[in-house]
Write an enzyme that holds these catalytic residues in place. Sequence first.
Site, PDB file in Angstrom:
ATOM      1  CG  HIS A 191      -0.402   0.202   2.644  1.00 36.01           C
ATOM      2  ND1 HIS A 191       0.088  -0.755   3.402  1.00 36.01           N
ATOM      3  CD2 HIS A 191      -0.129   1.424   3.093  1.00 36.01           C
ATOM      4  CE1 HIS A 191       0.528  -0.251   4.626  1.00 36.01           C
ATOM      5  NE2 HIS A 191       0.437   1.147   4.145  1.00 36.01           N
ATOM      6  CG  ASP A 218     -12.778  -7.932  -1.400  1.00 37.51           C
ATOM      7  OD1 ASP A 218     -12.685  -6.912  -1.250  1.00 37.51           O
ATOM      8  OD2 ASP A 218     -12.860  -8.744  -2.167  1.00 37.51           O
ATOM      9  CB  SER A 241       2.987   1.387   6.491  1.00 35.95           C
ATOM     10  OG  SER A 241       1.720   1.684   7.130  1.00 35.95           O
TER      11      SER A 241
END
Length: 375
Positions: free
Chosen positions: A167, A232, A308
């Site tokens: 990400h 998801d 992150s």
Amino acid sequence: MAGIPGLLLLLLLCAVGQVSPYGAHWKPTWPAYRLPVVLPQSTLNLGKPDFGAEAKLEVSSSCGPQCHKGMPLPTYEEAKQYLSYETLYANGSRTETRVGIYVLSRGGGQESLGKSRRKRQIYGYDSRFSIFGKDFLLNYPFSTSVKLSTGCTGTLVAEKHVLTAAHCIHDGKTYVKGTQKLRVGFLKPKFKDGGRGANSSSSAVPEKMKFQWIRVKRTHVPKGWIKGNANDIGMDYDYALLELKKPHKRKFMKIGVSPPAKQLPGGRIHFSGYDNDRPGNLVYRFCDVKEETYDLLYQQCDAQPGASGSGVYVRMWKRQQRKWERKIIGIFSGHQWVDMNGSPQDFNVAVRITPLKYAQICYWIKGNYLDCREG
């Protein structure tokens, strides 16, 4: 073998690495694993991306450990799809590589596995440590932590490679702004009065640290992240590998397969990152693993956005070489609110390096599966 259902084969593949160490003589010992092989089968050229996504330094999911454990394992065909990957080059060109998954026979040959198958992240008292002074910052293991120009953290895992979170460069739909000119920052001493060497003159005494930047040549991101399949339900495929344009000339940390949490020394993990609430500081922390699934480690290590992509590591005994060795067993991903027995609880989450992910990342680094036999 081809007649065995793909899900069963994947379960068998997942099980081959669960070898408990024995005779460790009170030393937490790296387990031995029989590793699969992930090999490219075909490569397609794709159009140039638009690099339009805003960089997000954390990613959240509402699916916690019980939710995640209740999801079915991917079939063999799904696993191949998720482990296929996209490569972005510095000139903006892009390819998609489809892979096959194999288990090596005893004779060294390959056997196919068949064809069927935001919130604050501080918990109570802030237990993070800012690392100061070149004697710490420029020495292993802290020296393996680097900063991405998109704002995240990465870890040196080879002479020209950096492991980080997907990400940090891709939002699941497209690449984030600045990825085409992505750079990796290395902390270096900033000398007074233009001094350049560690000699006896006072001008060479470091006053502050600064970043020296190296451009990225290409990036690899698994399709499981790009297609959003993992998003998801969780963060299973939130990892990426960056290849630098030139060697960084620092000691790096090897990757390893993540042992079960009960085999970790003290049940703890460690990682260092560039949390954005402490600009310019490298921040170290360690904490206990609270929960785990096959793909994720749930913990409450204090962290802020910017951390992150940090490499999560442990130090264990290497029986073959009779020495202690640190290895990266996961990638810090972000924050989750989790429903635990009807009450909300929040965790920070790291993506575990499973045998399949190890095989994939190692191949990205080495380019030869024969060099990826030991995890």
